[in-house]
Write an enzyme that holds these catalytic residues in place. Structure first.
Site: not given
Ligand SMILES: N[C@@H](CCC(=O)N[C@@H](CSC=O)C(=O)NCC(=O)O)C(=O)O
Length: 295
Positions: A159, A238, A272
């Site tokens: 991402s 996603d 995602h």
């Molecule tokens: N807080 C957000 C969602 C944040 C999210 O999905 N972060 C992803 C990366 S998104 C792009 O850079 C991630 O890797 N999160 C960490 C995990 O451990 O899953 C929301 O509420 O939508």
């Protein structure tokens, strides 16, 4: 002079060691943490190294605990370095106001705007080899302190980190043997996450965004480095793909024009999350191992 590292944790894993360190970064002017997986082979010889760049909201820990990469790193004899995603605790006004800007959202660029430009220098922190002062940039810290081969490194990410991996690779032909990404932000100038980050860190002037060179689609247009095949996995389920944050088709178009081999695998049913990453991380490590062993 070897950088001063503090070992935070050390955990045996697949006959190697998963460690977390903290250090003071002169580049970012704050304390930083990174993870490093040292495969069993590194006890006897220097090994190639992969840099993993994580996405929005992540720390150095998400990949370490969720991706299940250590088994594959041990199989292929590669180390994996997992930096944090931004400076932290710098007391910048607004740094903790949103999850997609400021803390946890450094976007792997060197900011130019007054509030951010002192600390938000993740591009230099991740990529630079030579420091006029001391070892404050990650590759220097890694090479000075761990049994890794200086000229055998590759980069991948997820991402926002996929964007970072593509940018670091495209701006530094020959520095990284290979690049791959999971659901990368391919064209940040054209998506809401990227526009928010570029406006805040680089200013409102879109010409400056182009000049500053942090958009993979723009960089690919000018790329004349080695034509290694780029591996990208993208989940079809996603939410961020359907929200127009990732724009893989835009990168496909530029790669086709430039005759750069892009292997974009659209994966049915995957979202995602780190479940998606864990499902294909073995393929990505094998992809990089092929280049790192050959180069
Ligand atoms: N807080 C957000 C969602 C944040 C999210 O999905 N972060 C992803 C990366 S998104 C792009 O850079 C991630 O890797 N999160 C960490 C995990 O451990 O899953 C929301 O509420 O939508």
């Amino acid at each position: 002079m070897a950088a001063e590292l503090t070992e935070v944790t050390a955990t045996k894993c697949f006959e190697g060691w998963q460690k977390i360190f903290s250090h003071k970064s002169d580049e970012l002017k704050c304390a930083m943490r990174f993870g490093i997986y040292l495969p069993p082979q590194s006890e006897k010889e220097k090994v190639p190294v992969l840099y993993w760049l994580s996405g929005l909201t992540c720390t150095e820990e998400n990949f370490v605990t969720k991706a299940g990469a250590q088994r594959y790193a041990a199989d292929h004899g590669v180390a994996i370095v997992t930096p944090d995603t931004s400076p932290r605790g710098c007391n910048i006004k607004g740094e903790d106001d949103s999850w997609d800007f400021g803390t946890g959202a450094g976007f792997y660029l060197d900011a130019t705007q007054d509030d951010w430009k002192t600390n938000y220098r993740m591009y230099s922190y991740i990529t630079k080899e030579v420091s006029y002062k001391e070892q404050c940039k990650l590759p220097e810290v890694i090479q000075a302190n761990f049994p890794v081969l200086a000229n055998k490194q590759s980069i991948l990410g997820h991402s926002m980190g996929g964007h970072g991996a593509l940018v670091c690779f495209l701006r530094n032909p020959g520095k990284y043997a290979s690049v791959s990404a999971f659901a990368p932000i391919c064209n940040p100038s054209e998506c809401p996450w990227g526009q928010k980050a570029f406006s805040g860190y680089l200013g409102a002037d879109r010409d400056q965004w182009k000049f500053q060179r942090y958009d993979a689609c723009h960089l690919m247009q000018d790329y004349d480095g080695p034509k290694v095949d780029i591996l990208i996995d993208q989940g079809k389920a996603d939410n961020f793909l359907t929200a127009g944050q990732l724009l893989p088709d835009n990168l496909t178009v530029v790669c086709a024009k430039k005759d750069v081999p892009l292997k974009l695998r659209m994966q049915d049913g995957y979202d995602h999350s780190y479940y998606f990453i864990a499902s294909f991380i073995g393929d990505h490590i094998a992809h990089h191992a092929k280049y790192l062993k050959a180069s």
